[in-house]
Design a protein around this motif. Structure first.
Motif, PDB file in Angstrom:
ATOM      1  N   ASP A  66     -21.199 -87.940  -4.009  1.00  0.00           N
ATOM      2  CA  ASP A  66     -22.588 -87.539  -4.270  1.00  0.00           C
ATOM      3  C   ASP A  66     -23.035 -86.652  -3.108  1.00  0.00           C
ATOM      4  OD1 ASP A  66     -25.414 -87.400  -4.490  1.00  0.00           O
ATOM      5  OD2 ASP A  66     -25.451 -89.285  -5.601  1.00  0.00           O
ATOM      6  N   LEU A  67     -22.949 -85.339  -3.305  1.00  0.00           N
ATOM      7  CA  LEU A  67     -23.217 -84.407  -2.210  1.00  0.00           C
ATOM      8  C   LEU A  67     -24.649 -84.501  -1.711  1.00  0.00           C
ATOM      9  CD1 LEU A  67     -21.253 -81.282  -3.508  1.00  0.00           C
ATOM     10  CD2 LEU A  67     -20.561 -82.904  -1.743  1.00  0.00           C
ATOM     11  N   TRP A  68     -25.623 -84.682  -2.617  1.00  0.00           N
ATOM     12  CA  TRP A  68     -27.020 -84.745  -2.205  1.00  0.00           C
ATOM     13  C   TRP A  68     -27.282 -85.988  -1.355  1.00  0.00           C
ATOM     14  CZ3 TRP A  68     -31.011 -82.095  -1.070  1.00  0.00           C
ATOM     15  CH2 TRP A  68     -32.275 -82.674  -0.981  1.00  0.00           C
ATOM     16  N   ARG A  69     -26.811 -87.143  -1.825  1.00  0.00           N
ATOM     17  CA  ARG A  69     -27.006 -88.376  -1.053  1.00  0.00           C
ATOM     18  C   ARG A  69     -26.239 -88.326   0.261  1.00  0.00           C
ATOM     19  NH1 ARG A  69     -25.389 -93.418  -4.005  1.00  0.00           N
ATOM     20  NH2 ARG A  69     -26.341 -94.417  -2.203  1.00  0.00           N
ATOM     21  N   THR A  70     -25.087 -87.679   0.263  1.00  0.00           N
ATOM     22  CA  THR A  70     -24.337 -87.503   1.508  1.00  0.00           C
ATOM     23  C   THR A  70     -25.155 -86.694   2.507  1.00  0.00           C
ATOM     24  OG1 THR A  70     -22.173 -87.647   0.444  1.00  0.00           O
ATOM     25  CG2 THR A  70     -22.278 -86.458   2.536  1.00  0.00           C
ATOM     26  N   PHE A  71     -25.753 -85.606   2.036  1.00  0.00           N
ATOM     27  CA  PHE A  71     -26.566 -84.755   2.906  1.00  0.00           C
ATOM     28  C   PHE A  71     -27.796 -85.508   3.404  1.00  0.00           C
ATOM     29  CE2 PHE A  71     -30.195 -81.828   3.300  1.00  0.00           C
ATOM     30  CZ  PHE A  71     -29.736 -81.031   4.340  1.00  0.00           C
ATOM     31  N   MET A  72     -28.467 -86.234   2.517  1.00  0.00           N
ATOM     32  CA  MET A  72     -29.703 -86.931   2.883  1.00  0.00           C
ATOM     33  C   MET A  72     -29.439 -88.115   3.825  1.00  0.00           C
ATOM     34  SD  MET A  72     -32.167 -85.249   1.615  1.00  0.00           S
ATOM     35  CE  MET A  72     -33.518 -86.406   1.856  1.00  0.00           C
ATOM     36  N   SER A  73     -28.225 -88.675   3.794  1.00  0.00           N
ATOM     37  CA  SER A  73     -27.932 -89.831   4.652  1.00  0.00           C
ATOM     38  C   SER A  73     -27.689 -89.424   6.100  1.00  0.00           C
ATOM     39  CB  SER A  73     -26.702 -90.582   4.127  1.00  0.00           C
ATOM     40  OG  SER A  73     -25.526 -89.854   4.384  1.00  0.00           O
ATOM     41  N   SER A  74     -27.516 -88.136   6.326  1.00  0.00           N
ATOM     42  CA  SER A  74     -27.178 -87.658   7.667  1.00  0.00           C
ATOM     43  C   SER A  74     -28.305 -86.780   8.210  1.00  0.00           C
ATOM     44  CB  SER A  74     -25.880 -86.848   7.627  1.00  0.00           C
ATOM     45  OG  SER A  74     -24.848 -87.583   7.016  1.00  0.00           O
ATOM     46  N   THR A  75     -28.671 -86.993   9.454  1.00  0.00           N
ATOM     47  CA  THR A  75     -29.658 -86.136  10.087  1.00  0.00           C
ATOM     48  C   THR A  75     -29.053 -85.550  11.352  1.00  0.00           C
ATOM     49  OG1 THR A  75     -30.619 -87.893  11.438  1.00  0.00           O
ATOM     50  CG2 THR A  75     -31.543 -87.598   9.230  1.00  0.00           C
ATOM     51  N   VAL A  76     -29.312 -84.290  11.590  1.00  0.00           N
ATOM     52  CA  VAL A  76     -28.757 -83.608  12.758  1.00  0.00           C
ATOM     53  C   VAL A  76     -29.244 -84.265  14.038  1.00  0.00           C
ATOM     54  CG1 VAL A  76     -28.711 -81.423  14.019  1.00  0.00           C
ATOM     55  CG2 VAL A  76     -28.509 -81.428  11.531  1.00  0.00           C
ATOM     56  N   ARG A  77     -30.504 -84.668  14.041  1.00  0.00           N
ATOM     57  CA  ARG A  77     -31.087 -85.256  15.254  1.00  0.00           C
ATOM     58  C   ARG A  77     -30.385 -86.559  15.630  1.00  0.00           C
ATOM     59  NH1 ARG A  77     -37.529 -86.685  16.093  1.00  0.00           N
ATOM     60  NH2 ARG A  77     -37.377 -87.354  18.266  1.00  0.00           N
ATOM     61  N   LYS A  78     -30.202 -87.435  14.652  1.00  0.00           N
ATOM     62  CA  LYS A  78     -29.544 -88.718  14.916  1.00  0.00           C
ATOM     63  C   LYS A  78     -28.089 -88.503  15.328  1.00  0.00           C
ATOM     64  CE  LYS A  78     -30.469 -92.194  12.204  1.00  0.00           C
ATOM     65  NZ  LYS A  78     -30.526 -93.068  11.017  1.00  0.00           N
ATOM     66  N   PHE A  79     -27.413 -87.596  14.629  1.00  0.00           N
ATOM     67  CA  PHE A  79     -26.014 -87.295  14.926  1.00  0.00           C
ATOM     68  C   PHE A  79     -25.869 -86.777  16.355  1.00  0.00           C
ATOM     69  CE2 PHE A  79     -22.310 -84.295  14.482  1.00  0.00           C
ATOM     70  CZ  PHE A  79     -21.346 -85.263  14.263  1.00  0.00           C
ATOM     71  N   SER A  80     -26.744 -85.853  16.750  1.00  0.00           N
ATOM     72  CA  SER A  80     -26.693 -85.269  18.093  1.00  0.00           C
ATOM     73  C   SER A  80     -26.969 -86.324  19.167  1.00  0.00           C
ATOM     74  CB  SER A  80     -27.711 -84.129  18.210  1.00  0.00           C
ATOM     75  OG  SER A  80     -27.432 -83.104  17.291  1.00  0.00           O
ATOM     76  N   LYS A  81     -27.924 -87.203  18.901  1.00  0.00           N
ATOM     77  CA  LYS A  81     -28.262 -88.246  19.871  1.00  0.00           C
ATOM     78  C   LYS A  81     -27.088 -89.193  20.079  1.00  0.00           C
ATOM     79  CE  LYS A  81     -31.740 -91.772  20.920  1.00  0.00           C
ATOM     80  NZ  LYS A  81     -32.979 -92.458  20.450  1.00  0.00           N
ATOM     81  N   GLU A  82     -26.404 -89.560  18.988  1.00  0.00           N
ATOM     82  CA  GLU A  82     -25.259 -90.458  19.114  1.00  0.00           C
ATOM     83  C   GLU A  82     -24.133 -89.801  19.915  1.00  0.00           C
ATOM     84  OE1 GLU A  82     -25.631 -93.415  15.247  1.00  0.00           O
ATOM     85  OE2 GLU A  82     -24.370 -91.619  15.059  1.00  0.00           O
ATOM     86  N   ILE A  83     -23.934 -88.504  19.718  1.00  0.00           N
ATOM     87  CA  ILE A  83     -22.895 -87.781  20.457  1.00  0.00           C
ATOM     88  C   ILE A  83     -23.198 -87.755  21.952  1.00  0.00           C
ATOM     89  CG2 ILE A  83     -21.885 -85.493  20.859  1.00  0.00           C
ATOM     90  CD1 ILE A  83     -22.131 -85.006  17.838  1.00  0.00           C
ATOM     91  N   THR A  84     -24.410 -87.363  22.300  1.00  0.00           N
ATOM     92  CA  THR A  84     -24.760 -87.186  23.719  1.00  0.00           C
ATOM     93  C   THR A  84     -24.862 -88.515  24.472  1.00  0.00           C
ATOM     94  OG1 THR A  84     -27.114 -87.104  23.108  1.00  0.00           O
ATOM     95  CG2 THR A  84     -25.938 -85.002  23.323  1.00  0.00           C
ATOM     96  N   SER A  85     -25.151 -89.604  23.761  1.00  0.00           N
ATOM     97  CA  SER A  85     -25.321 -90.896  24.444  1.00  0.00           C
ATOM     98  C   SER A  85     -24.028 -91.701  24.544  1.00  0.00           C
ATOM     99  CB  SER A  85     -26.384 -91.739  23.720  1.00  0.00           C
ATOM    100  OG  SER A  85     -25.978 -92.027  22.394  1.00  0.00           O
ATOM    101  N   LEU A  86     -22.958 -91.247  23.906  1.00  0.00           N
ATOM    102  CA  LEU A  86     -21.706 -92.009  23.941  1.00  0.00           C
ATOM    103  C   LEU A  86     -20.961 -91.741  25.254  1.00  0.00           C
ATOM    104  CD1 LEU A  86     -19.840 -93.896  22.302  1.00  0.00           C
ATOM    105  CD2 LEU A  86     -18.676 -91.838  21.465  1.00  0.00           C
ATOM    106  N   PRO A  87     -20.681 -92.775  26.050  1.00  0.00           N
ATOM    107  CA  PRO A  87     -20.080 -92.571  27.391  1.00  0.00           C
ATOM    108  C   PRO A  87     -18.553 -92.431  27.344  1.00  0.00           C
ATOM    109  CG  PRO A  87     -20.555 -94.892  27.068  1.00  0.00           C
ATOM    110  CD  PRO A  87     -21.034 -94.193  25.817  1.00  0.00           C
ATOM    111  N   VAL A  88     -18.065 -91.389  26.689  1.00  0.00           N
ATOM    112  CA  VAL A  88     -16.611 -91.209  26.578  1.00  0.00           C
ATOM    113  C   VAL A  88     -15.952 -90.975  27.935  1.00  0.00           C
ATOM    114  CG1 VAL A  88     -16.560 -90.419  24.172  1.00  0.00           C
ATOM    115  CG2 VAL A  88     -17.005 -88.773  26.006  1.00  0.00           C
TER     116      VAL A  88
END
Length: 328
Positions: A66-88
């Motif tokens: 379901d491409l629409w629900r896939t798109f709506m389930s993801s937000t750029v802001r949340k994705f970016s925050k998770e990336i920058t806060s992960l202490p790799v």
């Protein structure tokens, strides 16, 4: 060593593989587990230090994503925050099974990321490809979880960096028999669609495992069960055959158990079409969708005695040891 093992949580295959890989990694150091995604039905029997939203493909009900629900389930802001806060940068080794948060965190911080996934094996230039190209699908797969160094799993070892599937111990230990029923796992179809088409084969008993229903019920010759990993693999082990999507783990386990297999690749899912190309080359029948015009192909499969034989050795510990020793 401090090891971060990051796993994609869309679908169940990555988590099934993780059940065997995590204990192997724990032989080499302290392991923290990261899972991102919102579409899995399996709970890991290990502590998950990082449970992230990530990016998930949402299954539809008519055979595709379901491409629409896939798109709506993801937000750029949340994705970016998770990336920058992960202490790799706190880890000596990051191993990634097609998981985007840790992959992009490593990419942005210039930290090595070891890719170890089926997707890497499916994209390998020596692996079979479908006749129809999917430029967007290929682009997404290549850039979804970038890795510095790549190792893959596939139905066959097409190159030196592609290993045969990880078959979890719970599957290897099963007693295999043929009790006459057929096991079905097609999560991108709703129960009504499955009942409509499967019930046409009146002499066949179907055991369906469904993402769309939490209570078991039976109608005519079709039994609908909620997702349960133990019940599912036992059903497969005792089946006459398996009807499923063209994912990776379920077809691989069905082949390992010596079961007759028929796959239906999910629409809008390039990886499944790559898998279908490999399975078809091996002799596994593939149909495009669960529609009436493909019922003759299903009937031919049901009454066929043909099975594809595979050799999937239990070498996960050796694979992990080689990778860790090479990159620690």
């Amino acid at each position: 060593m401090k090891i971060l093992y990051a796993v994609q949580g869309t679908g169940n295959g990555h988590l099934c593989r993780a059940m065997d890989i995590i204990p192997c990694l724990q032989q080499h150091g302290e392991v923290d587990v990261l899972v991102s995604g919102i579409q899995a039905d399996i709970v890991l029997p290990f502590e998950v230090k990082y449970k992230l939203h990530g990016l998930s493909f949402i299954f539809g009900k008519h055979g595709g994503v379901d491409l629409w629900r896939t798109f709506m389930s993801s937000t750029v802001r949340k994705f970016s925050k998770e990336i920058t806060s992960l202490p790799v940068d706190q880890y000596d080794l990051v191993i990634n099974d097609f998981e985007p948060i840790s992959a992009w965190a490593c990419h942005l911080k210039d930290i090595p990321c070891i890719g170890l996934s089926h997707q890497i094996g499916a994209l390998d230039p020596l692996s079979p490809k479908p006749e129809e190209s999917d430029t967007l699908g290929k682009f997404i797969m290549k850039n979804y979880a970038p890795a510095s160094i790549s190792y893959g799993f596939h139905f066959k070892s097409y190159s030196e960096r592609i290993y045969t599937p990880v078959i979890r111990q719970s599957v290897r230990e099963l007693d295999v028999a043929d009790r006459g029923h057929y096991t079905v796992y097609l999560p991108s179809y709703d129960d009504g669609h499955l009942l409509k088409h499967l019930s046409r084969f009146e002499d066949v008993q179907w055991e369906v495992f469904s993402k769309h229903n939490k209570q078991p019920f039976a109608l005519k010759n079709v039994r609908i069960n909620p997702i349960n990993s133990d019940a599912f693999i036992k059903s497969m082990a005792h089946s006459a055959g398996v009807l499923c999507g063209a994912g990776f783990e379920t077809p691989a386990e069905a082949l390992y158990l010596g079961k007759k297999l028929l796959v239906i690749p999910m629409k809008n899912q390039y990886e499944q079409h790559l898998n279908a190309a490999s399975l078809q080359e091996m002799g596994v029948p593939v149909i495009k969708s669960l529609k009436r015009k493909y019922e003759y192909d299903m009937e031919s499969w049901l009454y066929s005695k043909s099975k594809v034989r595979v050799d999937y050795p239990d070498n996960t510990a050796q694979i992990i040891a080689q990778i860790v020793e090479k990159h620690k």
